[in-house]
Design a protein around this motif. Structure first.
Motif, PDB file in Angstrom:
ATOM      1  N   ASP A 275       0.824  -1.222   0.000  1.00 48.33           N
ATOM      2  CA  ASP A 275       0.000   0.000   0.000  1.00 48.33           C
ATOM      3  C   ASP A 275       0.854   1.266   0.000  1.00 48.33           C
ATOM      4  N   THR A 276       1.917   1.274   0.815  1.00 49.96           N
ATOM      5  CA  THR A 276       2.764   2.465   0.908  1.00 49.96           C
ATOM      6  C   THR A 276       3.495   2.720  -0.409  1.00 49.96           C
ATOM      7  N   VAL A 277       4.010   1.658  -1.024  1.00 45.55           N
ATOM      8  CA  VAL A 277       4.694   1.811  -2.313  1.00 45.55           C
ATOM      9  C   VAL A 277       3.707   2.237  -3.388  1.00 45.55           C
ATOM     10  N   ASN A 278       2.523   1.640  -3.398  1.00 40.08           N
ATOM     11  CA  ASN A 278       1.501   2.026  -4.381  1.00 40.08           C
ATOM     12  C   ASN A 278       1.115   3.495  -4.242  1.00 40.08           C
ATOM     13  N   SER A 279       1.121   3.987  -3.022  1.00 38.69           N
ATOM     14  CA  SER A 279       0.726   5.383  -2.799  1.00 38.69           C
ATOM     15  C   SER A 279       1.765   6.373  -3.327  1.00 38.69           C
ATOM     16  N   ARG A 280       2.977   5.886  -3.643  1.00 39.26           N
ATOM     17  CA  ARG A 280       4.037   6.765  -4.133  1.00 39.26           C
ATOM     18  C   ARG A 280       4.556   6.343  -5.509  1.00 39.26           C
ATOM     19  N   LEU A 281       3.732   5.656  -6.293  1.00 41.30           N
ATOM     20  CA  LEU A 281       4.150   5.266  -7.640  1.00 41.30           C
ATOM     21  C   LEU A 281       4.397   6.471  -8.540  1.00 41.30           C
ATOM     22  N   ASP A 282       3.821   7.623  -8.157  1.00 44.73           N
ATOM     23  CA  ASP A 282       4.069   8.848  -8.926  1.00 44.73           C
ATOM     24  C   ASP A 282       5.559   9.172  -8.974  1.00 44.73           C
ATOM     25  N   LEU A 283       6.301   8.780  -7.917  1.00 44.32           N
ATOM     26  CA  LEU A 283       7.743   9.032  -7.883  1.00 44.32           C
ATOM     27  C   LEU A 283       8.466   8.198  -8.939  1.00 44.32           C
ATOM     28  N   LEU A 284       8.018   6.946  -9.106  1.00 45.26           N
ATOM     29  CA  LEU A 284       8.624   6.091 -10.119  1.00 45.26           C
ATOM     30  C   LEU A 284       8.312   6.620 -11.519  1.00 45.26           C
ATOM     31  N   HIS A 285       7.080   7.063 -11.729  1.00 39.92           N
ATOM     32  CA  HIS A 285       6.689   7.639 -13.022  1.00 39.92           C
ATOM     33  C   HIS A 285       7.531   8.899 -13.312  1.00 39.92           C
ATOM     34  N   ARG A 286       7.758   9.670 -12.270  1.00 38.77           N
ATOM     35  CA  ARG A 286       8.559  10.887 -12.397  1.00 38.77           C
ATOM     36  C   ARG A 286       9.999  10.540 -12.794  1.00 38.77           C
ATOM     37  N   TYR A 287      10.506   9.451 -12.213  1.00 41.22           N
ATOM     38  CA  TYR A 287      11.865   9.021 -12.518  1.00 41.22           C
ATOM     39  C   TYR A 287      11.986   8.529 -13.967  1.00 41.22           C
ATOM     40  N   LYS A 491      -0.225  -5.979 -16.863  1.00 43.79           N
ATOM     41  CA  LYS A 491      -1.026  -4.912 -16.236  1.00 43.79           C
ATOM     42  C   LYS A 491      -0.304  -4.310 -15.033  1.00 43.79           C
ATOM     43  N   LEU A 492       0.294  -5.192 -14.238  1.00 45.96           N
ATOM     44  CA  LEU A 492       1.006  -4.741 -13.039  1.00 45.96           C
ATOM     45  C   LEU A 492       2.218  -3.889 -13.427  1.00 45.96           C
ATOM     46  N   ASN A 493       2.934  -4.326 -14.437  1.00 48.96           N
ATOM     47  CA  ASN A 493       4.104  -3.589 -14.908  1.00 48.96           C
ATOM     48  C   ASN A 493       3.706  -2.190 -15.383  1.00 48.96           C
ATOM     49  N   LYS A 494       2.568  -2.100 -16.078  1.00 51.69           N
ATOM     50  CA  LYS A 494       2.071  -0.803 -16.553  1.00 51.69           C
ATOM     51  C   LYS A 494       1.703   0.109 -15.391  1.00 51.69           C
ATOM     52  N   LYS A 495       1.097  -0.470 -14.367  1.00 49.54           N
ATOM     53  CA  LYS A 495       0.715   0.335 -13.203  1.00 49.54           C
ATOM     54  C   LYS A 495       1.953   0.920 -12.529  1.00 49.54           C
ATOM     55  N   TYR A 496       2.978   0.103 -12.379  1.00 48.45           N
ATOM     56  CA  TYR A 496       4.173   0.556 -11.666  1.00 48.45           C
ATOM     57  C   TYR A 496       4.965   1.588 -12.463  1.00 48.45           C
ATOM     58  N   PHE A 497       5.092   1.412 -13.775  1.00 47.04           N
ATOM     59  CA  PHE A 497       5.953   2.293 -14.560  1.00 47.04           C
ATOM     60  C   PHE A 497       5.209   3.447 -15.230  1.00 47.04           C
ATOM     61  N   GLY A 498       3.884   3.388 -15.251  1.00 55.13           N
ATOM     62  CA  GLY A 498       3.110   4.518 -15.751  1.00 55.13           C
ATOM     63  C   GLY A 498       3.088   4.642 -17.266  1.00 55.13           C
ATOM     64  N   ASP A 499       2.483   5.723 -17.730  1.00 56.63           N
ATOM     65  CA  ASP A 499       2.255   5.886 -19.173  1.00 56.63           C
ATOM     66  C   ASP A 499       3.432   6.520 -19.903  1.00 56.63           C
ATOM     67  N   LYS A 500       4.550   6.698 -19.232  1.00 56.97           N
ATOM     68  CA  LYS A 500       5.738   7.256 -19.880  1.00 56.97           C
ATOM     69  C   LYS A 500       6.588   6.169 -20.532  1.00 56.97           C
ATOM     70  N   GLU A 506       7.363  -8.304 -24.938  1.00 55.43           N
ATOM     71  CA  GLU A 506       8.284  -9.247 -24.279  1.00 55.43           C
ATOM     72  C   GLU A 506       8.227  -9.157 -22.755  1.00 55.43           C
ATOM     73  N   ILE A 507       8.005  -7.952 -22.212  1.00 52.48           N
ATOM     74  CA  ILE A 507       8.073  -7.779 -20.759  1.00 52.48           C
ATOM     75  C   ILE A 507       6.998  -8.582 -20.042  1.00 52.48           C
ATOM     76  N   GLU A 508       5.943  -8.948 -20.740  1.00 48.53           N
ATOM     77  CA  GLU A 508       4.891  -9.776 -20.128  1.00 48.53           C
ATOM     78  C   GLU A 508       5.420 -11.153 -19.728  1.00 48.53           C
ATOM     79  N   MET A 509       6.557 -11.565 -20.306  1.00 49.30           N
ATOM     80  CA  MET A 509       7.137 -12.865 -19.976  1.00 49.30           C
ATOM     81  C   MET A 509       8.095 -12.809 -18.786  1.00 49.30           C
ATOM     82  N   GLU A 510       8.261 -11.633 -18.197  1.00 43.99           N
ATOM     83  CA  GLU A 510       9.273 -11.509 -17.142  1.00 43.99           C
ATOM     84  C   GLU A 510       9.005 -12.435 -15.958  1.00 43.99           C
TER      85      GLU A 510
END
Length: 598
Positions: A275-287, A491-500, A506-510
């Motif tokens: 929950d805490t990491v999900n609440s700050r995914l904006d930081l990962l998108h920013r990076y 889907k999870l990978n998209k949520k974490y890394f955002g629309d940037k 291929e990443i779906e096979m990770e």
């Protein structure tokens, strides 16, 4: 980076671990193997007698420890010999025999815990008061009583013990596919040379500043997994089913509850992390956007996520220089820590270089009475230096514990072990940043520090969230097909890394290449450990001797208490989300610092 992978006999002995210190003659391995077989069968004589008296119970506990101590040595040696070259059938067989002996021994001893629980609690406590030798086992006995509701009858425990060899098969199948069978082919590297893509070289390719090299390595690796996707999906599906079935047999509400119960970790700790990491995914998108700008890209692909933002000279760091860097970084740990480590390096703790058939990655391993060995696949990159210091943290934890605690408390939960490894990494990183006088180098190190947060705190939490998804799906009766796994992971990978990020299919096979998924609900401990280590390293650097001494006290504590209690010795409370929030605040500061450089 070596262009050709060497065979093991081509590597200098000084770069190989001194495994002969365990068994200088393999006939002694056979002797110990037979000794365990005999002693384990004879242990059955305690069946029906544990409640007769304190001295009988003490004798049983001590003999049980002695059997497992020898068996641990037998297994560790066979496993490490197999890891040297997975293609050698002799050591495949020895490792299989050792695994079978573990199952057989567990079967012979399966009566022990159910019978111990048949003794009235007051009588057990009386035994401990009566017999001084039992006082050392008080925490063990209290732990068994805590888990009483989940312990089955003698006959049921015996059946489970006999099936343990079968339930571990999926892990072994994945390991053989991943380490012995799968081939990724070759690519042309940035120097124009044809180079085989291996597990050991893959990350090096992904860090290349030649985008073509990154893309081709990425495509080669995932094309190989794609060809195996149905076999790997079936393997992981049945691995997850085993977890779910075992949780039901043992009367847990879920497989995650079973996995966390052994460490007495509340599920809220796991949920707090996600929950805490999900609440700050904006930081990962920013990076990700910082990456796009600093790499001067029109768009970011997943194969662009590992290359350093600042191109450094192609320095190959010799192994000996890496060790000197590590010694400097660990200076705040004091003379005792450094002298123990240096003695271990001289004695042959580490197996340094990749060879054909060698198990990929890195680990710290060993038995209670062996060296705390380290397997590496060193390629001379700065990241490899951090891998050494990470695994050395584990091995030093083992060294301190095994020279302080009795066998019964001589191990560590993964929850605490990942703290010991990551404190070392944090100390080295802060040391390198502080001593750097080259602005370009500082940018590079700053980026590397950010990458530690991304790959540990964010990536491992994403893995943890994926494991929670897969187990919940199986608990609902769903089947983990390759299509389902690829879809959910994507889907999870998209949520974490955002629309940037542009999502190459291929990443779906990770999910198919992550060994830790075969040890369910393990990876979250990397993220919690990173958060705790971040706090502890700050304490050591800012508070000095007292904080260092408290941390050494923690390293010596082994398994003598529950992980959350042990970490409180070092001054960190992981029952609260605060350490994760503080780690996120540190990550945000690093993002702000690097944004100023864009």
């Amino acid at each position: 980076m070596s262009k050709e992978t060497k065979t093991r006999d081509q590597i200098d002995k000084k770069y190989k671990w001194n495994i002969e210190a365990m068994y200088n003659d393999e006939s002694n391995w056979e002797r110990d193997y037979k000794s365990v077989e005999e002693k384990a069968e004879k242990f059955m004589e305690f069946s029906g007698r544990l409640g007769e008296g304190a001295s009988i119970l003490l004798d049983a506990l001590q003999q049980k420890d002695n059997i497992w101590l020898i068996l641990e040595r037998v297994y560790v040696y066979a496993r490490m010999k197999k890891d040297e070259d997975n293609r050698i059938s002799k050591y495949q067989a020895m490792a299989d025999r050792a695994q079978s002996l573990i199952a057989k021994t567990a079967s012979f001893m399966s009566f022990f815990t159910p019978e111990l629980l048949e003794i009235p609690e007051e009588k057990l406590k009386g035994f401990i008061e009566e017999e001084d030798g039992l006082k050392i086992y008080k925490f063990v006995i209290d732990e068994v009583l805590r888990e009483k509701i989940h312990i089955l009858s003698k006959s049921e425990e015996n059946l489970i013990a006999q099936f343990s060899e079968v339930t571990s098969a999926t892990n072994n199948i994945f390991s053989m596919i991943n380490n012995a069978d799968i081939k990724f082919g070759s690519i042309i590297d940035e120097d124009g040379d044809k180079v085989e893509v291996t597990h050991g070289k893959y990350i090096g390719f992904m860090e290349s500043h030649d985008r073509r090299v990154r893309k081709e390595a990425f495509e080669h690796v995932y094309a190989a997994y794609e060809k195996q996707k149905n076999t790997l999906a079936a393997t992981y599906n049945y691995n997850t089913k085993s977890d779910v079935i075992m949780s039901r047999i043992r009367k847990y509400n879920s497989s995650i509850e079973l996995a966390l119960s052994g460490d007495n970790i509340p599920i809220s700790v796991y949920d707090n992390l996600v929950d805490t990491v999900n609440s700050r995914l904006d930081l990962l998108h920013r990076y990700v956007e910082v990456r796009r700008k600093m790499l001067n890209l029109d768009e970011v692909h997943m194969y662009d996520m590992y290359t350093p933002l600042v191109e450094m000279p192609k320095e190959n760091i010799p192994y000996e220089k890496a060790l000197d860097m590590i010694r400097e970084g660990l200076t705040p740990m004091g003379e005792d820590y450094l002298s123990r480590m240096n003695k271990g390096l001289q004695e042959g703790w580490i197996d340094v270089y990749e060879n054909e058939g060698k198990t990929s990655g890195a680990y710290s391993f060993g038995s209670y009475d062996s060296m705390p060995y380290i397997l590496l696949n060193y390629t001379g990159k700065l990241k490899d230096v951090f891998t050494i210091i990470h695994e050395m943290g584990h091995s030093m934890h083992s060294n301190y514990t095994r020279t302080t605690q009795p066998f019964v408390y001589g191990g560590h939960s993964i929850f605490t072990a990942e703290v010991a490894s990551t404190v070392n990494e944090s100390l080295l990183m802060k040391h390198l940043i502080e001593k750097s006088t080259d602005p370009n180098e500082k940018k590079y190190l700053l980026n590397l520090y950010i990458e530690e947060f991304r790959t540990t705190l964010f990536r491992q939490t994403m893995f943890a969230e994926f494991e929670r998804l897969t187990h919940e799906a199986v608990e609902k009766g769903e089947v983990l097909t390759s299509e389902w796994l690829c879809s959910e992971y994507g889907k999870l990978n998209k949520k974490y890394f955002g629309d940037k990020v542009v999502y190459d299919n291929e990443i779906e096979m990770e999910w198919a290449r992550i060994p830790h998924f075969y040890n369910a609900f393990y990876v979250y401990k990397y993220a919690t450990g990173y958060s705790a280590a971040s706090a502890i390293s700050e304490k050591i650097l800012n508070e000095g001797e007292k904080a260092k001494d408290n941390y050494i006290k923690f390293l010596k504590s082994g398994d003598s208490d529950y992980p959350i209690n042990l970490l409180q010795i070092a001054g960190v409370d992981m029952s609260s989300p605060e350490p994760i929030k503080k780690a996120m605040d540190t990550f945000e500061k690093l993002i702000i610092d690097i944004e100023k450089l864009v």
